[in-house]
Design a protein around this motif. Structure first.
Motif, PDB file in Angstrom:
ATOM      1  N   GLY A 181     126.302  37.720   8.982  1.00  0.00           N
ATOM      2  CA  GLY A 181     127.343  38.040  10.015  1.00  0.00           C
ATOM      3  C   GLY A 181     127.339  37.292  11.305  1.00  0.00           C
ATOM      4  O   GLY A 181     126.587  37.445  12.052  1.00  0.00           O
ATOM      5  N   GLY A 208     128.792  36.874  14.103  1.00  0.00           N
ATOM      6  CA  GLY A 208     129.832  37.291  15.114  1.00  0.00           C
ATOM      7  C   GLY A 208     129.030  37.017  16.474  1.00  0.00           C
ATOM      8  O   GLY A 208     128.323  36.145  16.459  1.00  0.00           O
ATOM      9  N   LYS A 209     129.138  38.074  17.357  1.00  0.00           N
ATOM     10  CA  LYS A 209     128.763  37.699  18.690  1.00  0.00           C
ATOM     11  C   LYS A 209     127.300  37.648  18.808  1.00  0.00           C
ATOM     12  O   LYS A 209     126.542  36.930  19.379  1.00  0.00           O
ATOM     13  CB  LYS A 209     129.288  38.745  19.794  1.00  0.00           C
ATOM     14  CG  LYS A 209     130.726  38.373  20.062  1.00  0.00           C
ATOM     15  CD  LYS A 209     131.153  39.508  20.999  1.00  0.00           C
ATOM     16  CE  LYS A 209     131.540  40.736  20.224  1.00  0.00           C
ATOM     17  NZ  LYS A 209     132.608  40.790  19.005  1.00  0.00           N
ATOM     18  N   ILE A 210     126.532  38.711  18.054  1.00  0.00           N
ATOM     19  CA  ILE A 210     125.160  38.935  18.217  1.00  0.00           C
ATOM     20  C   ILE A 210     124.539  37.763  17.188  1.00  0.00           C
ATOM     21  O   ILE A 210     123.548  37.291  17.414  1.00  0.00           O
ATOM     22  CB  ILE A 210     124.691  40.349  17.686  1.00  0.00           C
ATOM     23  CG1 ILE A 210     125.058  41.298  18.924  1.00  0.00           C
ATOM     24  CG2 ILE A 210     123.276  40.389  17.015  1.00  0.00           C
ATOM     25  CD1 ILE A 210     124.018  41.201  20.129  1.00  0.00           C
ATOM     26  N   ARG A 261     132.415  36.103   6.178  1.00  0.00           N
ATOM     27  CA  ARG A 261     133.327  36.099   5.043  1.00  0.00           C
ATOM     28  C   ARG A 261     134.291  35.005   4.881  1.00  0.00           C
ATOM     29  O   ARG A 261     134.957  34.422   4.077  1.00  0.00           O
ATOM     30  CB  ARG A 261     134.078  37.646   5.130  1.00  0.00           C
ATOM     31  CG  ARG A 261     133.040  38.720   4.884  1.00  0.00           C
ATOM     32  CD  ARG A 261     133.862  40.035   4.811  1.00  0.00           C
ATOM     33  NE  ARG A 261     134.173  40.370   6.298  1.00  0.00           N
ATOM     34  CZ  ARG A 261     134.783  41.527   6.524  1.00  0.00           C
ATOM     35  NH1 ARG A 261     134.712  42.455   5.647  1.00  0.00           N
ATOM     36  NH2 ARG A 261     135.058  41.666   7.784  1.00  0.00           N
ATOM     37  N   ARG A 262     134.640  34.432   6.365  1.00  0.00           N
ATOM     38  CA  ARG A 262     135.427  33.477   6.278  1.00  0.00           C
ATOM     39  C   ARG A 262     134.761  32.181   6.308  1.00  0.00           C
ATOM     40  O   ARG A 262     133.816  31.677   7.215  1.00  0.00           O
ATOM     41  CB  ARG A 262     136.138  33.540   7.600  1.00  0.00           C
ATOM     42  CG  ARG A 262     137.124  34.640   7.578  1.00  0.00           C
ATOM     43  CD  ARG A 262     137.999  34.823   9.011  1.00  0.00           C
ATOM     44  NE  ARG A 262     136.658  35.223  10.038  1.00  0.00           N
ATOM     45  CZ  ARG A 262     136.706  34.673  11.230  1.00  0.00           C
ATOM     46  NH1 ARG A 262     137.661  33.776  11.493  1.00  0.00           N
ATOM     47  NH2 ARG A 262     135.894  35.111  11.959  1.00  0.00           N
ATOM     48  N   ASN A 310     126.326  36.674   0.433  1.00  0.00           N
ATOM     49  CA  ASN A 310     125.278  37.238   1.036  1.00  0.00           C
ATOM     50  C   ASN A 310     123.912  37.335   0.131  1.00  0.00           C
ATOM     51  O   ASN A 310     122.765  37.049   0.563  1.00  0.00           O
ATOM     52  CB  ASN A 310     125.299  38.782   1.590  1.00  0.00           C
ATOM     53  CG  ASN A 310     126.402  38.715   2.623  1.00  0.00           C
ATOM     54  OD1 ASN A 310     126.396  37.573   3.576  1.00  0.00           O
ATOM     55  ND2 ASN A 310     127.374  39.598   2.780  1.00  0.00           N
ATOM     56  N   CYS A 326     123.517  41.198  11.002  1.00  0.00           N
ATOM     57  CA  CYS A 326     124.261  41.209  12.079  1.00  0.00           C
ATOM     58  C   CYS A 326     125.665  41.682  12.010  1.00  0.00           C
ATOM     59  O   CYS A 326     126.675  41.125  12.737  1.00  0.00           O
ATOM     60  CB  CYS A 326     124.029  39.850  12.879  1.00  0.00           C
ATOM     61  SG  CYS A 326     122.461  39.458  13.185  1.00  0.00           S
ATOM     62  N   VAL A 327     126.123  42.631  11.132  1.00  0.00           N
ATOM     63  CA  VAL A 327     127.473  43.016  10.837  1.00  0.00           C
ATOM     64  C   VAL A 327     127.627  44.429  11.562  1.00  0.00           C
ATOM     65  O   VAL A 327     126.590  44.749  12.094  1.00  0.00           O
ATOM     66  CB  VAL A 327     127.756  43.322   9.403  1.00  0.00           C
ATOM     67  CG1 VAL A 327     127.573  41.643   8.608  1.00  0.00           C
ATOM     68  CG2 VAL A 327     126.638  44.114   8.628  1.00  0.00           C
ATOM     69  N   LYS A 328     128.725  44.917  11.810  1.00  0.00           N
ATOM     70  CA  LYS A 328     129.043  46.143  12.235  1.00  0.00           C
ATOM     71  C   LYS A 328     128.218  47.452  11.618  1.00  0.00           C
ATOM     72  O   LYS A 328     127.977  47.018  10.419  1.00  0.00           O
ATOM     73  CB  LYS A 328     130.562  46.264  12.298  1.00  0.00           C
ATOM     74  CG  LYS A 328     131.358  45.450  12.999  1.00  0.00           C
ATOM     75  CD  LYS A 328     131.065  45.818  14.602  1.00  0.00           C
ATOM     76  CE  LYS A 328     132.107  44.798  15.475  1.00  0.00           C
ATOM     77  NZ  LYS A 328     131.516  44.828  16.732  1.00  0.00           N
ATOM     78  N   PRO A 329     127.890  48.220  12.214  1.00  0.00           N
ATOM     79  CA  PRO A 329     127.198  49.399  11.617  1.00  0.00           C
ATOM     80  C   PRO A 329     127.622  49.928  10.526  1.00  0.00           C
ATOM     81  O   PRO A 329     126.927  50.124   9.200  1.00  0.00           O
ATOM     82  CB  PRO A 329     127.174  50.526  12.892  1.00  0.00           C
ATOM     83  CG  PRO A 329     127.444  49.904  13.991  1.00  0.00           C
ATOM     84  CD  PRO A 329     128.376  48.402  13.938  1.00  0.00           C
ATOM     85  N   MET A 382     120.117  44.858  13.238  1.00  0.00           N
ATOM     86  CA  MET A 382     120.674  44.469  14.702  1.00  0.00           C
ATOM     87  C   MET A 382     121.701  45.641  15.073  1.00  0.00           C
ATOM     88  O   MET A 382     122.482  45.807  16.104  1.00  0.00           O
ATOM     89  CB  MET A 382     121.132  43.259  15.061  1.00  0.00           C
ATOM     90  CG  MET A 382     120.387  42.074  14.546  1.00  0.00           C
ATOM     91  SD  MET A 382     118.503  42.176  15.449  1.00  0.00           S
ATOM     92  CE  MET A 382     119.005  40.693  16.591  1.00  0.00           C
ATOM     93  N   ALA A 383     121.994  46.440  14.115  1.00  0.00           N
ATOM     94  CA  ALA A 383     123.133  47.510  14.202  1.00  0.00           C
ATOM     95  C   ALA A 383     122.946  48.632  14.970  1.00  0.00           C
ATOM     96  O   ALA A 383     121.579  49.360  14.829  1.00  0.00           O
ATOM     97  CB  ALA A 383     123.722  47.744  13.077  1.00  0.00           C
ATOM     98  N   ALA A 384     123.835  49.187  15.871  1.00  0.00           N
ATOM     99  CA  ALA A 384     123.400  50.547  16.606  1.00  0.00           C
ATOM    100  C   ALA A 384     123.643  51.668  15.554  1.00  0.00           C
ATOM    101  O   ALA A 384     124.498  51.663  14.618  1.00  0.00           O
ATOM    102  CB  ALA A 384     124.668  50.610  17.684  1.00  0.00           C
ATOM    103  N   MET A 398     117.463  46.936  18.611  1.00  0.00           N
ATOM    104  CA  MET A 398     118.844  46.734  19.266  1.00  0.00           C
ATOM    105  C   MET A 398     118.570  45.877  20.441  1.00  0.00           C
ATOM    106  O   MET A 398     117.724  45.489  21.206  1.00  0.00           O
ATOM    107  CB  MET A 398     118.661  48.331  20.107  1.00  0.00           C
ATOM    108  CG  MET A 398     119.961  48.725  21.128  1.00  0.00           C
ATOM    109  SD  MET A 398     121.469  47.984  20.550  1.00  0.00           S
ATOM    110  CE  MET A 398     121.438  48.861  19.140  1.00  0.00           C
ATOM    111  N   PRO A 399     119.458  44.755  20.100  1.00  0.00           N
ATOM    112  CA  PRO A 399     119.372  43.622  20.950  1.00  0.00           C
ATOM    113  C   PRO A 399     120.532  43.726  22.137  1.00  0.00           C
ATOM    114  O   PRO A 399     121.083  44.677  22.103  1.00  0.00           O
ATOM    115  CB  PRO A 399     120.011  42.510  20.104  1.00  0.00           C
ATOM    116  CG  PRO A 399     120.876  43.269  19.078  1.00  0.00           C
ATOM    117  CD  PRO A 399     120.367  44.664  19.030  1.00  0.00           C
TER     118      PRO A 399
END
Ligand SMILES: NC(=O)c1ccc[n+]([C@@H]2O[C@H](COP(=O)([O-])OP(=O)(O)OC[C@H]3O[C@@H](n4cnc5c(N)ncnc54)[C@H](OP(=O)(O)O)[C@@H]3O)[C@@H](O)[C@H]2O)c1
Length: 270
Positions: A8, A10-12, A35-36, A55, A68-71, A97-99, A120-121
Motif C-alpha cells: 500500500g 499511499g500517504k503512510i 493496485r495501480r 502482494n 499500509c492499506v486502509k484498516p 500501521m492501521a488504526a 500507530m504511526p
C-alpha cells in the motif's frame, strides 16, 4: 540485508519508504505494492525501490512486511499473503500501521505462530520526525522487535505501548498532526482578517509553529512552562489565551480526542 515489503503505497507507505531511503536503507531491499502499476512506477522513479502489484509475490522471502492499506483492507491482505508467509524460510514479521485492527484479529487471520506487530504511526515520518507507538503480538521474538524498532527509528521515535492504549494513542499521535495543521490554517485566516496579506500570514504562522514545535521537543521544558514564559501579566498573549479558554479550546480537545478514540475502536469492530 533485511528484505522489506510495503503493501500500500499511499500517504503512510510513502512516508515510510521516503524516510527509510533518506536514512540510508538500500532502496533495492524495499518492495512496494500498489493496485495501480502507474503508482508503483512513481515509487520506482522517485525512490529507486522495486514495485509489484501482486502482494503474494512481493511477500515471498520478505523479512518484514509493513501493511499500509486502509484498516478495512488489512484482513483481506493478510488472507492474500498468508500462504507466502507460511512458505517463507525465515519467520516473516507482519507490521500493521492501521488504526483499530487488533493484534488478536490479525493473529487469527494468519498461520498460528506468525509474528505480528501493531504500530500507530503519523505522517511527520516523512521528515524523519514521526511518532510510532508499537505493540507486539504474542509470537514476536526480542530480535524481531529490535529489527522492527530499528527500521521505524529511521523515520522517527518509537514508543512501546500497551495494545489497550492504542485508540488513545491514535487520538494523540496518529491523528494529531491534522489538529496542528487546522490550528495553523485557522490562525492564517485570522491574520488575513486582521488585514495581513495571506502570504505574510502564512510565513508568520508556519515559522512560529515550527519554532514552537522545536521548543516543545528540544527545550526540555513542559508545555505549561513554555506557555507561561511568554505570558506577561496583563499582556497581549494573556489577552489572547483568555479568549481561547473562554471559547472552550480545552473542552474541544477533550471531545475531539474522545471522538477519535471511539472511531479508532469502531474501525477494529466493523
Ligand atoms: N494518514 C495518516 O495520517 C495515518 C496515520 C496513522 C495511521 N494511518 C494508517 O495507515 C494506513 C494507510 O493510510 P493512508 O492514509 O496511507 O491511506 P492511503 O493514502 O489511502 O493509502 C493506502 C494505499 O493502499 C493502496 N492499496 C489499497 N488496496 C491495496 C491492495 N490490496 N494492495 C496493495 N495496495 C493497496 C491504495 O492505492 P489504490 O487504492 O490506488 O490501490 C493506497 O495507495 C491506514 O490503515 C491508516 O489507519 C494513517
Amino acid at each position: 540485508m533485511t528484505k522489506i515489503v510495503v503493501i500500500g503505497g499511499g500517504k503512510i507507505g510513502e512516508a515510510l519508504i521516503s524516510g527509510l531511503v533518506n536514512a540510508g536503507t538500500d532502496p533495492q531491499s524495499i518492495t512496494v505494492t500498489n493496485r495501480r502499476p502507474e503508482r508503483g512506477r512513481e515509487f520506482r522513479e522517485r525512490y529507486g525501490v522495486r514495485d509489484l502489484t501482486d502482494n503474494r509475490q512481493a511477500t515471498e522471502d520478505a523479512d518484514v512486511v509493513f501493511l499500509c492499506v486502509k484498516p478495512y483492507l488489512i484482513l483481506d491482505v493478510l488472507a492474500e499473503i498468508n500462504a507466502a508467509v507460511e512458505e517463507n524460510d525465515t519467520a516473516t514479521v507482519l507490521v500493521s500501521m492501521a488504526a483499530g485492527v487488533t493484534l488478536g484479529a490479525m493473529e487469527e487471520a494468519v498461520v498460528a505462530g506468525t509474528p505480528v506487530v501493531r504500530v500507530m504511526p503519523n505522517t511527520p515520518m516523512l521528515v524523519g520526525r514521526g511518532m510510532n507507538a508499537l505493540a507486539a503480538g504474542r509470537f514476536v521474538t526480542p530480535e524481531q522487535l529490535d529489527d522492527v524498532t530499528g527500521l521505524l527509528s529511521a523515520v522517527g521515535e518509537v514508543l512501546p505501548v500497551a495494545e489497550s492504549d492504542m485508540d488513545a494513542v491514535t487520538a494523540l499521535a496518529g491523528s494529531s498532526p491534522a489538529y496542528f495543521f487546522l490550528v495553523a490554517e485557522a490562525l492564517i485566516d485570522a491574520g488575513v482578517s486582521l488585514g495581513l496579506n495571506r502570504q505574510v500570514a502564512e510565513k508568520l504562522v508556519t515559522t512560529s509553529a515550527a519554532g514552537a514545535g522545536i521548543m516543545l521537543s528540544e527545550s526540555g521544558q513542559d508545555p505549561t512552562t513554555l506557555r507561561t514564559n511568554v505570558s506577561s501579566p496583563a499582556g497581549t498573549t494573556v489577552a489572547a489565551l483568555r479568549e481561547l479558554e473562554e471559547s472552550g479550546l480545552r473542552g474541544a480537545f477533550f471531545r475531539a480526542t474522545e471522538a477519535c478514540a471511539k472511531r479508532s475502536a469502531e474501525l477494529g469492530n466493523p
